[in-house]
Design a protein around this motif. Structure first.
Motif, PDB file in Angstrom:
ATOM      1  N   VAL A  11      -3.112   2.653  21.308  1.00  0.00           N
ATOM      2  CA  VAL A  11      -1.866   2.693  20.548  1.00  0.00           C
ATOM      3  C   VAL A  11      -1.706   1.354  19.840  1.00  0.00           C
ATOM      4  N   VAL A  12      -1.492   1.418  18.532  1.00  0.00           N
ATOM      5  CA  VAL A  12      -1.325   0.210  17.744  1.00  0.00           C
ATOM      6  C   VAL A  12       0.108   0.173  17.241  1.00  0.00           C
ATOM      7  N   ARG A  13       0.835  -0.884  17.579  1.00  0.00           N
ATOM      8  CA  ARG A  13       2.200  -1.070  17.099  1.00  0.00           C
ATOM      9  C   ARG A  13       2.182  -2.116  15.998  1.00  0.00           C
ATOM     10  N   ILE A  14       2.806  -1.799  14.880  1.00  0.00           N
ATOM     11  CA  ILE A  14       2.880  -2.731  13.764  1.00  0.00           C
ATOM     12  C   ILE A  14       4.295  -3.269  13.721  1.00  0.00           C
ATOM     13  N   ASN A  15       4.446  -4.550  14.074  1.00  0.00           N
ATOM     14  CA  ASN A  15       5.770  -5.154  14.120  1.00  0.00           C
ATOM     15  C   ASN A  15       6.278  -5.537  12.731  1.00  0.00           C
ATOM     16  N   ASN A  16       5.397  -5.678  11.787  1.00  0.00           N
ATOM     17  CA  ASN A  16       5.775  -6.052  10.430  1.00  0.00           C
ATOM     18  C   ASN A  16       6.134  -4.784   9.667  1.00  0.00           C
ATOM     19  N   SER A  17       7.414  -4.580   9.385  1.00  0.00           N
ATOM     20  CA  SER A  17       7.851  -3.344   8.735  1.00  0.00           C
ATOM     21  C   SER A  17       7.302  -3.228   7.312  1.00  0.00           C
ATOM     22  N   ASN A  18       7.059  -4.354   6.629  1.00  0.00           N
ATOM     23  CA  ASN A  18       6.485  -4.297   5.287  1.00  0.00           C
ATOM     24  C   ASN A  18       5.075  -3.717   5.317  1.00  0.00           C
ATOM     25  N   LEU A  19       4.286  -4.139   6.305  1.00  0.00           N
ATOM     26  CA  LEU A  19       2.926  -3.634   6.435  1.00  0.00           C
ATOM     27  C   LEU A  19       2.953  -2.144   6.768  1.00  0.00           C
ATOM     28  N   ALA A  20       3.835  -1.746   7.652  1.00  0.00           N
ATOM     29  CA  ALA A  20       3.962  -0.332   8.010  1.00  0.00           C
ATOM     30  C   ALA A  20       4.337   0.500   6.786  1.00  0.00           C
ATOM     31  N   ALA A  21       5.236  -0.028   5.948  1.00  0.00           N
ATOM     32  CA  ALA A  21       5.653   0.694   4.735  1.00  0.00           C
ATOM     33  C   ALA A  21       4.486   0.854   3.768  1.00  0.00           C
ATOM     34  N   VAL A  22       3.673  -0.176   3.629  1.00  0.00           N
ATOM     35  CA  VAL A  22       2.513  -0.106   2.736  1.00  0.00           C
ATOM     36  C   VAL A  22       1.545   0.971   3.220  1.00  0.00           C
ATOM     37  N   ILE A  23       1.310   1.010   4.522  1.00  0.00           N
ATOM     38  CA  ILE A  23       0.404   2.015   5.091  1.00  0.00           C
ATOM     39  C   ILE A  23       0.964   3.415   4.862  1.00  0.00           C
ATOM     40  N   MET A  24       2.244   3.592   5.070  1.00  0.00           N
ATOM     41  CA  MET A  24       2.874   4.900   4.874  1.00  0.00           C
ATOM     42  C   MET A  24       2.859   5.300   3.399  1.00  0.00           C
ATOM     43  N   ASP A  25       3.125   4.355   2.496  1.00  0.00           N
ATOM     44  CA  ASP A  25       3.136   4.652   1.058  1.00  0.00           C
ATOM     45  C   ASP A  25       1.763   5.098   0.571  1.00  0.00           C
ATOM     46  N   LYS A  26       0.726   4.498   1.099  1.00  0.00           N
ATOM     47  CA  LYS A  26      -0.636   4.848   0.674  1.00  0.00           C
ATOM     48  C   LYS A  26      -1.138   6.101   1.365  1.00  0.00           C
TER      49      LYS A  26
END
Length: 196
Positions: A11-26
């Motif tokens: 399980v990988v948790r991404i604490n940086n919400s900006n990085l998570a948003a970029v991954i979701m957008d792509k």
């Protein structure tokens, strides 16, 4: 990490919400995970790298330093890795770089001062490269596919699906020796084997 007996969940948790948003957008569907254990290249890896660079240098006519830089950029282009120094790169990066150098030598027919099978850090990758380029896994000469797992008498070679059989690329001489010795003795003597 959870162990489920025959497999493990990561399980990988991404604490940086900006990085998570970029991954979701792509809408990323694949993720690459690289495990870095902190070990730097070994003296043996350094020797293999510089011996292979010297052989490529003699083949191309570039100086050893020019060859090193060109081959680093070839590796970066093929793998997407960052620029690296051979003074302190990781063991994994050194292993990957050795694979790039070996593949270059096989593809371009670079004559090396010793066997490429002795220079590899990853014999399975080397055996695959030999099959891909049609080079003998023992001596590096032009080769042909040897079926490590025999097809068997009575099977139609034109219709038989051998995709799950192990194979190795061998020159005519080593192909004949493999048939004479049998696969166990051939593997013991030459330290190569068939792969799927």
């Amino acid at each position: 990490m959870r162990d489920n007996g025959s497999s493990a969940d990561l399980v990988v948790r991404i604490n940086n919400s900006n990085l998570a948003a970029v991954i979701m957008d792509k809408q990323a569907t694949d993720v690459m995970l690289q495990i870095v254990d902190g070990r730097t290249l070994s003296p043996d890896q350094r020797r293999k790298i510089y011996a292979t660079l010297r052989d490529i240098s003699l083949y191309t006519g570039y100086t050893p330093e020019e060859t090193k830089e060109v081959m680093k950029y070839v590796h970066i282009t093929l793998t997407g890795s960052d620029y690296f120094s051979l003074s302190d790169c990781s063991m994994d990066l050194a292993r990957s770089f050795i694979n790039t150098l070996t593949d270059f030598c096989l593809e371009h027919g670079v004559i090396t001062s010793d066997l490429l099978s002795d220079r590899t850090d990853d014999i399975d990758v080397y055996l695959h490269q030999c099959l891909k380029h049609g080079k003998c896994a023992v001596c590096g000469r032009r080769g042909e596919t040897h079926h490590w797992d025999t097809i068997g008498m009575g099977n139609n070679r034109k219709r038989y699906d051998d995709t799950s059989n192990r194979k190795i690329c061998l020159c005519r001489m080593h192909h004949t020796i493999a048939h004479q010795k049998g696969v166990k003795d051939f593997q013991r003597d030459y330290h190569v084997y068939g792969i799927v």
